[in-house]
Design a protein around this motif. Structure first.
Motif, mmCIF file in Angstrom:
data_model
loop_
_atom_site.group_PDB
_atom_site.id
_atom_site.type_symbol
_atom_site.label_atom_id
_atom_site.label_comp_id
_atom_site.label_asym_id
_atom_site.label_seq_id
_atom_site.Cartn_x
_atom_site.Cartn_y
_atom_site.Cartn_z
ATOM 1 N N GLY A 234 7.123 4.515 -10.652
ATOM 2 C CA GLY A 234 6.787 5.679 -10.393
ATOM 3 C C GLY A 234 5.894 6.257 -11.511
ATOM 4 O O GLY A 234 6.391 5.923 -12.634
ATOM 5 N N PRO A 235 4.837 7.197 -11.268
ATOM 6 C CA PRO A 235 3.858 7.776 -12.391
ATOM 7 C C PRO A 235 4.786 8.673 -13.286
ATOM 8 O O PRO A 235 4.274 8.638 -14.519
ATOM 9 C CB PRO A 235 2.904 8.595 -11.447
ATOM 10 C CG PRO A 235 3.455 8.825 -10.356
ATOM 11 C CD PRO A 235 4.404 7.746 -9.861
ATOM 12 N N ASP A 236 6.068 9.074 -12.985
ATOM 13 C CA ASP A 236 6.756 9.827 -13.761
ATOM 14 C C ASP A 236 7.745 9.176 -14.286
ATOM 15 O O ASP A 236 8.822 9.718 -15.191
ATOM 16 C CB ASP A 236 7.151 10.953 -12.921
ATOM 17 C CG ASP A 236 8.030 10.728 -11.699
ATOM 18 O OD1 ASP A 236 7.885 9.577 -11.462
ATOM 19 O OD2 ASP A 236 8.295 11.754 -10.883
ATOM 20 N N GLY A 237 8.138 8.004 -14.087
ATOM 21 C CA GLY A 237 8.909 6.933 -14.610
ATOM 22 C C GLY A 237 10.440 7.077 -14.124
ATOM 23 O O GLY A 237 11.363 6.650 -14.575
ATOM 24 N N LYS A 238 10.491 7.909 -12.821
ATOM 25 C CA LYS A 238 11.794 8.258 -12.340
ATOM 26 C C LYS A 238 12.172 7.413 -11.534
ATOM 27 O O LYS A 238 13.230 7.478 -10.576
ATOM 28 C CB LYS A 238 11.632 9.662 -11.542
ATOM 29 C CG LYS A 238 11.539 10.949 -12.831
ATOM 30 C CD LYS A 238 11.746 12.155 -12.026
ATOM 31 C CE LYS A 238 11.664 13.320 -13.052
ATOM 32 N NZ LYS A 238 11.769 14.739 -12.363
ATOM 33 N N GLY A 239 11.777 6.107 -11.124
ATOM 34 C CA GLY A 239 12.145 5.198 -10.456
ATOM 35 C C GLY A 239 11.830 5.074 -9.050
ATOM 36 O O GLY A 239 11.302 6.203 -8.453
ATOM 37 N N ASN A 240 12.210 4.346 -8.304
ATOM 38 C CA ASN A 240 12.203 3.930 -6.960
ATOM 39 C C ASN A 240 13.274 3.169 -6.173
ATOM 40 O O ASN A 240 13.209 2.037 -6.403
ATOM 41 C CB ASN A 240 10.692 3.306 -6.562
ATOM 42 C CG ASN A 240 10.354 3.262 -5.103
ATOM 43 O OD1 ASN A 240 11.180 3.664 -4.211
ATOM 44 N ND2 ASN A 240 9.289 2.771 -4.733
ATOM 45 N N PRO A 241 14.225 3.801 -5.730
ATOM 46 C CA PRO A 241 15.331 3.218 -5.043
ATOM 47 C C PRO A 241 14.913 2.117 -4.044
ATOM 48 O O PRO A 241 15.546 1.109 -3.662
ATOM 49 C CB PRO A 241 16.295 4.293 -4.518
ATOM 50 C CG PRO A 241 15.769 5.512 -5.212
ATOM 51 C CD PRO A 241 14.435 5.321 -5.476
ATOM 52 N N ALA A 242 13.968 2.361 -3.562
ATOM 53 C CA ALA A 242 13.277 1.444 -2.178
ATOM 54 C C ALA A 242 13.111 0.063 -2.774
ATOM 55 O O ALA A 242 13.461 -0.785 -1.991
ATOM 56 C CB ALA A 242 11.964 1.787 -1.524
ATOM 57 N N VAL A 243 12.617 -0.111 -3.880
ATOM 58 C CA VAL A 243 12.607 -1.341 -4.577
ATOM 59 C C VAL A 243 13.562 -1.740 -5.850
ATOM 60 O O VAL A 243 13.448 -2.632 -6.340
ATOM 61 C CB VAL A 243 11.399 -1.442 -5.133
ATOM 62 C CG1 VAL A 243 10.305 -1.457 -4.257
ATOM 63 C CG2 VAL A 243 10.799 -0.466 -6.511
ATOM 64 N N GLY A 244 14.532 -0.752 -5.852
ATOM 65 C CA GLY A 244 15.575 -0.862 -6.960
ATOM 66 C C GLY A 244 14.966 -0.623 -8.521
ATOM 67 O O GLY A 244 15.780 -1.116 -9.500
ATOM 68 N N ALA A 245 13.672 -0.022 -8.597
ATOM 69 C CA ALA A 245 13.435 0.256 -9.858
ATOM 70 C C ALA A 245 13.824 1.466 -10.634
ATOM 71 O O ALA A 245 14.271 2.423 -9.843
ATOM 72 C CB ALA A 245 11.811 0.473 -9.930
ATOM 73 N N PRO A 246 14.563 1.213 -11.643
ATOM 74 C CA PRO A 246 15.310 2.166 -12.445
ATOM 75 C C PRO A 246 14.618 3.388 -12.738
ATOM 76 O O PRO A 246 13.556 3.183 -13.075
ATOM 77 C CB PRO A 246 16.250 1.507 -13.475
ATOM 78 C CG PRO A 246 15.206 0.475 -13.897
ATOM 79 C CD PRO A 246 14.711 0.025 -12.674
ATOM 80 N N ASN A 247 15.424 4.832 -12.771
ATOM 81 C CA ASN A 247 14.886 5.663 -13.532
ATOM 82 C C ASN A 247 14.694 5.582 -15.074
ATOM 83 O O ASN A 247 15.863 5.372 -15.527
ATOM 84 C CB ASN A 247 15.634 7.093 -12.963
ATOM 85 C CG ASN A 247 15.229 8.358 -13.578
ATOM 86 O OD1 ASN A 247 14.176 8.364 -14.499
ATOM 87 N ND2 ASN A 247 16.009 9.436 -13.175
ATOM 88 N N LEU A 248 13.735 5.764 -15.549
ATOM 89 C CA LEU A 248 13.489 5.524 -16.906
ATOM 90 C C LEU A 248 13.641 6.925 -18.015
ATOM 91 O O LEU A 248 13.364 6.793 -19.111
ATOM 92 C CB LEU A 248 12.001 5.004 -17.323
ATOM 93 C CG LEU A 248 11.778 3.493 -16.590
ATOM 94 C CD1 LEU A 248 10.528 3.018 -16.933
ATOM 95 C CD2 LEU A 248 12.936 2.503 -17.263
ATOM 96 N N THR A 249 14.003 8.104 -17.044
ATOM 97 C CA THR A 249 14.047 9.383 -17.806
ATOM 98 C C THR A 249 15.227 9.776 -17.887
ATOM 99 O O THR A 249 15.551 10.918 -18.603
ATOM 100 C CB THR A 249 12.987 10.258 -16.873
ATOM 101 O OG1 THR A 249 13.783 10.490 -15.749
ATOM 102 C CG2 THR A 249 11.538 9.889 -16.571
#
Length: 305
Positions: A234-249
């Motif tokens: 995500g542009p704010d780095g808060k991740g995306n559960p739909a693809v399992g991308a972690p929140n970086l904040t």
């Protein structure tokens, strides 16, 4: 690998087994028929230590019959059970089949224990002390090896007691993950970012997102390059559960904290599998375990019920 999955090896093993049994029978027959040259005193002429002589007596009958019984047993075993290569035997027995039968019998025996939980929602199960006691045992037997006995995880294994969920923390998502498993995949991104300096700059920017110690100049340079990562995080780095991308904040680091760990992740990527448990647990067990895992990070909600 095709050499190890062809019929040759089954024939080889079966042939060696049968030939070995027949060779034992032939040896027994030959030893009973062969006559050694003996002296008048029924000795073979071999003498040890001056007075220890080898006699030429026949094999004891009890020993011969035990040998015969052993050969017959071996042949009967090969007919009834697998042992001659790919031949499955008349009983079609296998260790896997026996295991499955024992598991099915065990599941049948404990069905009444889970019957009382039928129709209950995960939220209701999480508030039931008996269900949670069972859920804890299921967790210890099937999940604690990776997530720890306290469910707080370790490097590479998620903490299940916080609110940080890579793929979502609803009961339905947790249940789906338990049943089907999931694989987290972070592809190597160094080439897409540019050179090693760009990778370092992006790592510094990622550190800045969670308020960690970072180089502000490098972080500012890395922010422009972070657009490559934004497709997942995500542009704010808060991740995306739909693809399992972690929140970086949120300052929660599954695979290590610091520039070196982030640079290694960008350069090398990471594949992190969670194995499916569908073949190990019944539907009732999955429901109880789902409620237990959900309850670990929702204790306040459970306590309010």
């Amino acid at each position: 690998m095709s050499d190890f999955t062809s019929n040759f090896w089954s024939l080889y093993v079966g042939g060696i087994t049968i030939v070995s049994i027949l060779a034992c029978a032939l040896l027994l027959w030959f030893s009973g028929k062969a006559k050694a040259m003996t002296a008048n005193d029924n000795t073979t002429g071999h003498v040890w230590d001056g007075d220890l002589r080898e006699m030429n007596n026949p094999l004891p009958r009890w020993w011969v019959w035990l040998f015969v019984i052993t050969i017959i047993f071996a042949l009967a075993y090969l007919v009834m059970y697998p042992g001659a290569g790919a031949f499955k035997g008349q009983l079609a027995w296998s260790s896997t089949g026996q295991y499955d039968k024992e598991v099915a019998a065990g599941n049948k025996e404990i069905e009444p224990l889970y019957a009382k939980f039928n129709g209950m929602t995960p939220e209701q199960l999480a508030a039931d002390p008996k269900a949670m006691a069972i859920g804890e045992r299921l967790f210890m037997n099937n999940c604690a090896q990776c997530h720890g006995s306290d469910a707080r995880g370790s490097k590479g294994f998620p903490n299940l007691t916080d609110k940080d969920w890579l793929g979502g923390g609803t009961p339905d998502i947790i249940k789906n993950t338990i049943v089907k498993g999931r694989t987290g995949n972070m592809p190597p991104m160094a080439a897409a970012l540019g050179g090693s300096e760009d990778v370092t700059n992006v790592a510094q920017y990622v550190l800045s997102l969670s308020g960690g110690p970072h180089d502000s100049v490098k972080a500012a340079l890395g922010k422009a390059k972070f657009g490559v990562c934004a497709a997942c995080h995500g542009p704010d780095g808060k991740g995306n559960p739909a693809v399992g991308a972690p929140n970086l904040t949120d300052d929660i680091w599954l695979h290590g904290f610091g520039e070196a760990a982030i640079v290694a992740m960008i350069n090398n990527g990471k594949v992190n599998p969670m194995p499916a448990q569908a073949d190990k647990l019944t539907e009732a067990q999955v429901n109880v375990l789902t409620a237990y895992v959900w309850g670990l990070s929702n204790k306040a909600t459970v306590a309010a019920k």
